[in-house]
Design a protein around this motif. Sequence first.
Motif, PDB file in Angstrom:
ATOM      1  N   THR A  20       0.847  -1.189   0.000  1.00 49.70           N
ATOM      2  CA  THR A  20       0.000   0.000   0.000  1.00 49.70           C
ATOM      3  C   THR A  20       0.880   1.237   0.000  1.00 49.70           C
ATOM      4  N   GLY A  21       0.293   2.345  -0.342  1.00 51.95           N
ATOM      5  CA  GLY A  21       1.019   3.597  -0.269  1.00 51.95           C
ATOM      6  C   GLY A  21       0.672   4.306   1.013  1.00 51.95           C
ATOM      7  N   GLU A  22      -0.145   5.356   0.901  1.00 52.76           N
ATOM      8  CA  GLU A  22      -0.520   6.106   2.082  1.00 52.76           C
ATOM      9  C   GLU A  22      -1.695   5.481   2.828  1.00 52.76           C
ATOM     10  N   THR A  23      -2.471   4.646   2.151  1.00 56.69           N
ATOM     11  CA  THR A  23      -3.670   4.078   2.765  1.00 56.69           C
ATOM     12  C   THR A  23      -3.292   2.946   3.721  1.00 56.69           C
ATOM     13  N   PRO A  24      -3.791   2.959   4.947  1.00 57.25           N
ATOM     14  CA  PRO A  24      -3.460   1.869   5.877  1.00 57.25           C
ATOM     15  C   PRO A  24      -3.994   0.533   5.386  1.00 57.25           C
ATOM     16  N   LEU A  25      -3.317  -0.519   5.762  1.00 54.13           N
ATOM     17  CA  LEU A  25      -3.776  -1.867   5.461  1.00 54.13           C
ATOM     18  C   LEU A  25      -5.012  -2.173   6.299  1.00 54.13           C
ATOM     19  N   ARG A  26      -6.013  -2.735   5.672  1.00 56.61           N
ATOM     20  CA  ARG A  26      -7.290  -3.012   6.319  1.00 56.61           C
ATOM     21  C   ARG A  26      -7.246  -4.411   6.943  1.00 56.61           C
ATOM     22  N   VAL A  27      -7.514  -4.467   8.236  1.00 56.50           N
ATOM     23  CA  VAL A  27      -7.351  -5.710   8.988  1.00 56.50           C
ATOM     24  C   VAL A  27      -8.705  -6.252   9.424  1.00 56.50           C
ATOM     25  N   GLY A  28      -8.923  -7.533   9.160  1.00 55.53           N
ATOM     26  CA  GLY A  28     -10.088  -8.237   9.678  1.00 55.53           C
ATOM     27  C   GLY A  28      -9.662  -9.109  10.845  1.00 55.53           C
ATOM     28  N   LEU A  29     -10.301  -8.910  11.988  1.00 52.84           N
ATOM     29  CA  LEU A  29      -9.952  -9.623  13.220  1.00 52.84           C
ATOM     30  C   LEU A  29     -11.045 -10.642  13.531  1.00 52.84           C
ATOM     31  N   ILE A  30     -10.680 -11.917  13.535  1.00 53.42           N
ATOM     32  CA  ILE A  30     -11.630 -12.987  13.832  1.00 53.42           C
ATOM     33  C   ILE A  30     -11.497 -13.367  15.301  1.00 53.42           C
ATOM     34  N   GLY A  31     -12.526 -13.052  16.075  1.00 54.87           N
ATOM     35  CA  GLY A  31     -12.529 -13.357  17.501  1.00 54.87           C
ATOM     36  C   GLY A  31     -12.374 -12.102  18.333  1.00 54.87           C
ATOM     37  N   TYR A  32     -13.249 -11.947  19.341  1.00 54.66           N
ATOM     38  CA  TYR A  32     -13.173 -10.778  20.209  1.00 54.66           C
ATOM     39  C   TYR A  32     -13.328 -11.188  21.668  1.00 54.66           C
ATOM     40  N   GLY A  33     -12.733 -12.333  21.994  1.00 53.63           N
ATOM     41  CA  GLY A  33     -12.627 -12.734  23.387  1.00 53.63           C
ATOM     42  C   GLY A  33     -11.391 -12.099  24.001  1.00 53.63           C
ATOM     43  N   LEU A  34     -10.742 -12.819  24.910  1.00 55.18           N
ATOM     44  CA  LEU A  34      -9.551 -12.282  25.579  1.00 55.18           C
ATOM     45  C   LEU A  34      -8.479 -11.884  24.575  1.00 55.18           C
ATOM     46  N   ALA A  35      -8.112 -12.795  23.693  1.00 55.44           N
ATOM     47  CA  ALA A  35      -7.022 -12.509  22.758  1.00 55.44           C
ATOM     48  C   ALA A  35      -7.369 -11.360  21.827  1.00 55.44           C
ATOM     49  N   GLY A  36      -8.570 -11.399  21.248  1.00 58.89           N
ATOM     50  CA  GLY A  36      -8.935 -10.380  20.274  1.00 58.89           C
ATOM     51  C   GLY A  36      -9.119  -9.007  20.868  1.00 58.89           C
ATOM     52  N   SER A  37      -9.828  -8.932  22.008  1.00 62.81           N
ATOM     53  CA  SER A  37     -10.173  -7.619  22.564  1.00 62.81           C
ATOM     54  C   SER A  37      -9.059  -6.999  23.389  1.00 62.81           C
ATOM     55  N   VAL A  44      -1.969 -13.639   6.775  1.00 69.29           N
ATOM     56  CA  VAL A  44      -2.612 -14.055   8.016  1.00 69.29           C
ATOM     57  C   VAL A  44      -1.659 -13.933   9.194  1.00 69.29           C
ATOM     58  N   VAL A  45      -2.192 -13.444  10.316  1.00 68.22           N
ATOM     59  CA  VAL A  45      -1.567 -13.556  11.634  1.00 68.22           C
ATOM     60  C   VAL A  45      -2.437 -14.512  12.443  1.00 68.22           C
ATOM     61  N   VAL A  46      -1.803 -15.488  13.112  1.00 70.46           N
ATOM     62  CA  VAL A  46      -2.526 -16.446  13.935  1.00 70.46           C
ATOM     63  C   VAL A  46      -1.999 -16.361  15.360  1.00 70.46           C
ATOM     64  N   ASP A  47      -2.920 -16.320  16.312  1.00 75.41           N
ATOM     65  CA  ASP A  47      -2.501 -16.372  17.708  1.00 75.41           C
ATOM     66  C   ASP A  47      -1.868 -17.732  17.989  1.00 75.41           C
ATOM     67  N   LYS A  48      -1.030 -17.776  19.027  1.00 79.02           N
ATOM     68  CA  LYS A  48      -0.425 -19.047  19.405  1.00 79.02           C
ATOM     69  C   LYS A  48      -1.414 -19.880  20.218  1.00 79.02           C
ATOM     70  N   PRO A  49      -1.312 -21.220  20.213  1.00 77.04           N
ATOM     71  CA  PRO A  49      -0.489 -21.999  19.299  1.00 77.04           C
ATOM     72  C   PRO A  49      -1.116 -21.980  17.904  1.00 77.04           C
ATOM     73  N   SER A  53       2.141 -15.278   9.864  1.00 77.78           N
ATOM     74  CA  SER A  53       2.911 -14.942  11.052  1.00 77.78           C
ATOM     75  C   SER A  53       2.169 -15.411  12.298  1.00 77.78           C
ATOM     76  N   VAL A  54       2.927 -15.748  13.338  1.00 72.65           N
ATOM     77  CA  VAL A  54       2.353 -16.276  14.580  1.00 72.65           C
ATOM     78  C   VAL A  54       2.584 -15.257  15.693  1.00 72.65           C
ATOM     79  N   PHE A  55       1.520 -14.958  16.428  1.00 73.83           N
ATOM     80  CA  PHE A  55       1.573 -13.945  17.476  1.00 73.83           C
ATOM     81  C   PHE A  55       2.200 -14.541  18.736  1.00 73.83           C
ATOM     82  N   GLN A  56       3.519 -14.460  18.812  1.00 70.76           N
ATOM     83  CA  GLN A  56       4.264 -14.864  20.009  1.00 70.76           C
ATOM     84  C   GLN A  56       4.683 -13.591  20.726  1.00 70.76           C
ATOM     85  N   ASN A  57       3.713 -12.933  21.365  1.00 69.73           N
ATOM     86  CA  ASN A  57       3.975 -11.616  21.927  1.00 69.73           C
ATOM     87  C   ASN A  57       4.993 -11.617  23.046  1.00 69.73           C
TER      88      ASN A  57
END
Length: 361
Positions: free
Chosen positions: A6-23, A101-106, A129-133
């Motif tokens: 992308t140039g100036e426009t931010p990448l649009r992210v879809g988040l699946i899940g809004y429990g503990l990890a998502g929210s 895709v970004v996937v939460d661990k595991p 990519s895997v979210f190993q925060n």
Amino acid sequence: MTGRKTGETPLRVGLIGYGLAGSVFHAPLIAATEGLALDTVVTSNPERQDQARAEFPDVRLAATAEDLLTRADELDLVVVASPNRTHVPLATAALKAGLPVVVDKPVAGTAAEARELAALADERGLLLSVFQNRRWDNDFLTLRALLAEGELGDVRRFESRFERWRPQPKGGWRESGDPAEIGGLLYDLGSHVVDQALVLFGPAASVYAEVDVRRPGAETDDDTFIALTHTSGVRSHLHVSATTPQLGPRFRVLGSTAGYVKYGLDPQEAALREGERPGPAGWGEEPEELWGRIGSGESPLTGGGRPVRTLPGDYPAYYAAVAKALIDGGPNPVTAVEAAAALDVLEAARRSARDGVVVTL
């Protein structure tokens, strides 16, 4: 490997899940990252939908992942932060829809599944990519710096504890005894401590583990110990527990010239749970009284050694690296192949505990 640039426009992210990890983790970090925009949250729970609207007024909502993927051409990245059992099918569907895709661990229940996902991403030329925060925890960043500077000499033993005192099971899929749920501490907190050990000291040659169910009514492991012998010769002793009334040090690292001992957890999770957001000066900092100590010959609890400033924790660095990978072709911050190596260890730990043997990798 990149996704959509992308140039100036931010990448649009879809988040699946809004429990503990998502929210608590993903949504705030995505929203705080330059170059990313939280476009859509997927949850069928009306209360979580209301929560998402309140916290991110411009966000769109979808009831199912299928609804999200029907408009894949309107997105640039999908984040899978749903229950563990859904990680592989949802990541597969997103990759087949042409989305990074970004996937939460595991990332998966087995190393083989993780490698299959990695192969699919490579085939499609997409970021996975895997979210190993916990690679961006304050104590882990500090320890990496100490090792790089040679402050401990040759490390001989690494002790890592992620312990809690939760004498009553909370229930939910994370504590379910159904193997399909991929619950229990071995795969939950174990994913963190094993990943950290492999990043610090390299591949594991052998694994020994004790996996126990301690609490009345508990269905899956809540008190687990993993011992690794690394090919480098370092031995890692890793403890994850929900049954610890007196918490031990988060890290105890013993080298040929000095040791480093650090108590307490990185403050970022607690801050995010309280509604704080990354950005202000001081994010990830901890007070001086919580700094670890480095020295030799005496316990840090009796004043031995000297305090070492803990570097600020930096969870925002993960999504900043994801954005850079997609926009500029920078490196993937955590690959699925790396996550598969950690899953090799977790699978070996499960076999070791079941059969009472040391498993060679």
